[in-house]
Design a protein around this motif. Structure first.
Motif, mmCIF file in Angstrom:
data_model
loop_
_atom_site.group_PDB
_atom_site.id
_atom_site.type_symbol
_atom_site.label_atom_id
_atom_site.label_comp_id
_atom_site.label_asym_id
_atom_site.label_seq_id
_atom_site.Cartn_x
_atom_site.Cartn_y
_atom_site.Cartn_z
ATOM 1 N N UNK A 1 0.870 -1.176 0.000
ATOM 2 C CA UNK A 1 0.000 0.000 0.000
ATOM 3 C C UNK A 1 0.901 1.217 0.000
ATOM 4 N N UNK A 2 0.677 2.163 -0.937
ATOM 5 C CA UNK A 2 1.546 3.330 -1.101
ATOM 6 C C UNK A 2 0.900 4.572 -0.469
ATOM 7 N N UNK A 3 1.564 5.096 0.548
ATOM 8 C CA UNK A 3 1.130 6.326 1.217
ATOM 9 C C UNK A 3 1.975 7.486 0.683
ATOM 10 N N UNK A 4 1.354 8.652 0.483
ATOM 11 C CA UNK A 4 2.084 9.811 -0.061
ATOM 12 C C UNK A 4 1.885 11.048 0.828
ATOM 13 N N UNK A 5 2.506 11.069 1.981
ATOM 14 C CA UNK A 5 2.388 12.230 2.865
ATOM 15 C C UNK A 5 3.379 13.327 2.533
ATOM 16 N N UNK A 6 4.354 13.009 1.620
ATOM 17 C CA UNK A 6 5.397 13.978 1.278
ATOM 18 C C UNK A 6 6.747 13.477 1.760
ATOM 19 N N UNK A 7 7.791 13.899 1.046
ATOM 20 C CA UNK A 7 9.143 13.468 1.397
ATOM 21 C C UNK A 7 9.522 13.962 2.798
ATOM 22 N N UNK A 8 10.145 13.071 3.574
ATOM 23 C CA UNK A 8 10.618 13.436 4.911
ATOM 24 C C UNK A 8 9.613 13.222 6.008
ATOM 25 N N UNK A 9 8.356 12.856 5.679
ATOM 26 C CA UNK A 9 7.346 12.643 6.727
ATOM 27 C C UNK A 9 7.766 11.469 7.614
ATOM 28 N N UNK A 10 7.603 11.563 8.956
ATOM 29 C CA UNK A 10 8.007 10.477 9.862
ATOM 30 C C UNK A 10 7.104 9.255 9.728
ATOM 31 N N UNK A 11 7.738 8.070 9.726
ATOM 32 C CA UNK A 11 7.016 6.797 9.620
ATOM 33 C C UNK A 11 7.057 6.124 10.989
ATOM 34 N N UNK A 12 5.902 5.604 11.457
ATOM 35 C CA UNK A 12 5.849 4.982 12.773
ATOM 36 C C UNK A 12 5.518 3.496 12.672
ATOM 37 N N UNK A 13 5.959 2.695 13.660
ATOM 38 C CA UNK A 13 5.669 1.271 13.712
ATOM 39 C C UNK A 13 4.185 1.058 13.961
#
Length: 269
Positions: free
Chosen positions: A164-176
């Motif tokens: 599944x591809x999420x597009x919040x923008x480059x550099x957005x923090x990813x959480x577990x």
């Protein structure tokens, strides 16, 4: 006795001629028809026999080869022409080029049925207090879902999308998405680019979450590290087989990829 004069000789001849009997002239006898008949019968026979002999000679001449009656030795001389020898020069350098391969995956029929059954509406809400959460604190756009796609995003991308591809923008923090242990940190530029895998046990089942295409240098976890839900793993990037900044999230159940959207929709709380 003297010879009589010429006049007397003539007279003597005339007298002798007069005393002789006149000679008879015998006319030739004409040939009868009976004498001509045998010749007329023989001539046609001769012509017939000659014609038959000529026909037989013509038949023999046209049906037999020219050397049918030749009994002499026949000599045949064959001379083979020698062809130039072939020369192959092998170089010491050998160049081996690996064939280009598409990153296709083997997918079972059950997986395809699951894909067709799930919804393609990507509306969701994250609960920041849940034990299972979405990979971002707030809802972000989803560009591509799990399953078959008519056209791959790139020439080296698969037509079956396992994430599944999420597009919040480059550099957005990813959480577990849940508590777990980091089982892989891959710092390369392969298909998934820079990515992390976390192992979870949820409702007694082994679950793996995969976070791919992360920004270079943004990984915050290490191999074997225990992480908590909503703990930062890294940042959104575009490494590997990517056409733009996004998070490619995968969920594996017992080693089999499933639809992350449907699974999170059913389990996030």
């Amino acid at each position: 006795m003297s010879e009589p004069p010429p006049q007397s000789r003539r007279e003597l001849r005339e007298r002798e001629s007069a005393g002789r009997e006149p000679q008879r002239t015998v006319a030739p006898r004409p040939r009868t028809t009976a004498a001509r008949a045998p010749r007329r019968r023989i001539l046609p026979r001769l012509l017939s026999v000659g014609a038959m002999l000529g026909a037989a000679a013509l038949l023999v001449a046209t049906s037999l080869p020219a050397n049918a009656f030749y009994r002499g030795p026949v000599e045949v001389s064959l001379t083979a022409k020698s062809a130039p020898a072939q020369v192959f020069e092998a170089k010491n350098e050998v160049v081996v080029t690996a064939p280009a391969r598409d990153a296709y995956s083997v997918v079972s029929l059950a997986q395809k049925v699951k894909v067709m059954a799930v919804t393609k509406s990507f509306s969701y809400t994250n609960d920041p207090n849940g034990t299972i959460q979405w990979p971002f604190a707030v809802a972000v756009p989803i560009a591509s879902g799990f399953g078959d796609r008519l056209v791959a995003n790139c020439g080296y991308c698969s037509t079956f999308h396992e994430g599944l591809d999420f597009t919040p923008g480059a550099g957005a923090p990813i959480q577990a998405i849940a508590d777990g242990v980091v089982s892989l940190v891959q710092e390369d530029r392969g298909g998934l680019g820079i990515h992390v895998i976390i192992d979870h046990v949820i409702k007694g089942q082994k679950v793996q979450s995969v976070y791919a295409h992360m920004l270079a240098g943004s990984v915050r976890v290490t191999l074997g590290q225990a992480v908590k839900v909503a703990e930062q793993v890294g940042q959104v990037g575009s490494t590997g087989a990517s056409t733009g900044a996004h998070l490619h999230l995968e969920i594996h159940l017992d080693g089999t990829p499933v639809d992350p959207f449907a699974w999170l929709k059913a389990n996030a709380n």
